[in-house]
Design a protein around this motif. Structure first.
Motif, PDB file in Angstrom:
ATOM      1  N   LYS A   5       0.826  -1.213   0.000  1.00  0.00           N
ATOM      2  CA  LYS A   5       0.000   0.000   0.000  1.00  0.00           C
ATOM      3  C   LYS A   5       0.858   1.259   0.000  1.00  0.00           C
ATOM      4  CE  LYS A   5      -4.165  -1.909   2.007  1.00  0.00           C
ATOM      5  NZ  LYS A   5      -5.173  -1.832   3.065  1.00  0.00           N
ATOM      6  N   GLY A  69     -12.810  -2.149 -10.480  1.00  0.00           N
ATOM      7  CA  GLY A  69     -11.511  -2.564 -11.012  1.00  0.00           C
ATOM      8  C   GLY A  69     -11.391  -2.445 -12.520  1.00  0.00           C
ATOM      9  N   LYS A  72     -10.698   1.088 -13.445  1.00  0.00           N
ATOM     10  CA  LYS A  72      -9.301   1.410 -13.127  1.00  0.00           C
ATOM     11  C   LYS A  72      -8.370   0.887 -14.220  1.00  0.00           C
ATOM     12  CE  LYS A  72      -9.479   1.579  -8.083  1.00  0.00           C
ATOM     13  NZ  LYS A  72      -8.961   2.893  -7.772  1.00  0.00           N
ATOM     14  N   GLU A  73      -8.646  -0.317 -14.709  1.00  0.00           N
ATOM     15  CA  GLU A  73      -7.829  -0.890 -15.784  1.00  0.00           C
ATOM     16  C   GLU A  73      -7.853   0.015 -17.016  1.00  0.00           C
ATOM     17  OE1 GLU A  73      -5.989  -3.804 -15.998  1.00  0.00           O
ATOM     18  OE2 GLU A  73      -6.317  -4.236 -13.888  1.00  0.00           O
ATOM     19  N   ASN A 117      -1.175  -1.854  -7.333  1.00  0.00           N
ATOM     20  CA  ASN A 117      -2.638  -1.849  -7.244  1.00  0.00           C
ATOM     21  C   ASN A 117      -3.158  -3.267  -7.442  1.00  0.00           C
ATOM     22  OD1 ASN A 117      -5.358  -0.748  -7.241  1.00  0.00           O
ATOM     23  ND2 ASN A 117      -5.340  -1.132  -9.435  1.00  0.00           N
ATOM     24  N   HIS A 118      -2.596  -3.964  -8.412  1.00  0.00           N
ATOM     25  CA  HIS A 118      -2.996  -5.350  -8.676  1.00  0.00           C
ATOM     26  C   HIS A 118      -2.649  -6.257  -7.486  1.00  0.00           C
ATOM     27  CE1 HIS A 118      -4.150  -8.760 -11.058  1.00  0.00           C
ATOM     28  NE2 HIS A 118      -2.984  -9.338 -10.822  1.00  0.00           N
ATOM     29  N   ARG A 121      -5.168  -5.659  -4.708  1.00  0.00           N
ATOM     30  CA  ARG A 121      -6.483  -6.221  -5.010  1.00  0.00           C
ATOM     31  C   ARG A 121      -6.481  -7.734  -4.902  1.00  0.00           C
ATOM     32  NH1 ARG A 121      -7.645  -3.375 -10.385  1.00  0.00           N
ATOM     33  NH2 ARG A 121      -7.807  -5.542 -10.974  1.00  0.00           N
ATOM     34  N   THR A 122      -5.388  -8.398  -5.252  1.00  0.00           N
ATOM     35  CA  THR A 122      -5.375  -9.865  -5.212  1.00  0.00           C
ATOM     36  C   THR A 122      -5.036 -10.434  -3.840  1.00  0.00           C
ATOM     37  OG1 THR A 122      -3.101  -9.940  -6.019  1.00  0.00           O
ATOM     38  CG2 THR A 122      -4.851 -10.124  -7.659  1.00  0.00           C
TER      39      THR A 122
END
Length: 124
Positions: A5, A69, A72-73, A117-118, A121-122
């Motif tokens: 983060k 998401g 965002k992509e 960011n990925h 999220r994962t």
């Protein structure tokens, strides 16, 4: 997770400042310089305004946590295309190495933001 983060927000803050705040500040406080970067490349004046609007919306989509998401992509993709085409434009028109490298540096920072960011999220 905390490290991810921190890295994400540092990279994203740089993108927010470079791709969002600076162009918006130019429109609001120095509109005579809005097309200073695009006019020498041969682009029409209206292109600078469209580019600024797209950059600000993209930065907002990346930075705002509650954006889906997929959106965002698309925001990352749009900013990526913008930076790649800025590099190509400078390489073809003015051949100024500094102007050519700057979009690539910002693209690298954008890539860090995207990767972390990925990861956030994962993993959580």
């Amino acid at each position: 997770m905390k490290k991810y983060k921190i890295i994400f927000w540092v990279a994203t803050a740089i993108i927010i400042l470079w791709e969002g705040v600076m162009p918006l500040g130019t429109v609001l406080f120095a509109p005579e310089y809005v097309n200073a970067g695009t006019a020498p490349l041969g682009y029409p004046d209206y292109f600078a305004y469209a580019l600024i609007i797209c950059k600000v919306l993209g930065v907002f989509a990346i930075a705002y946590p509650n954006i889906p998401g997929r959106l965002k992509e698309w925001a990352y993709a749009g900013l990526t295309f913008s930076l790649i085409f800025a590099f190509i434009s400078h390489a073809c028109v003015d051949k100024n190495v500094g102007f050519m490298l700057m979009p690539l540096v910002v693209l690298g920072i954008l890539a860090v933001s995207y990767i972390y960011n990925h990861k956030i999220r994962t993993h959580g």
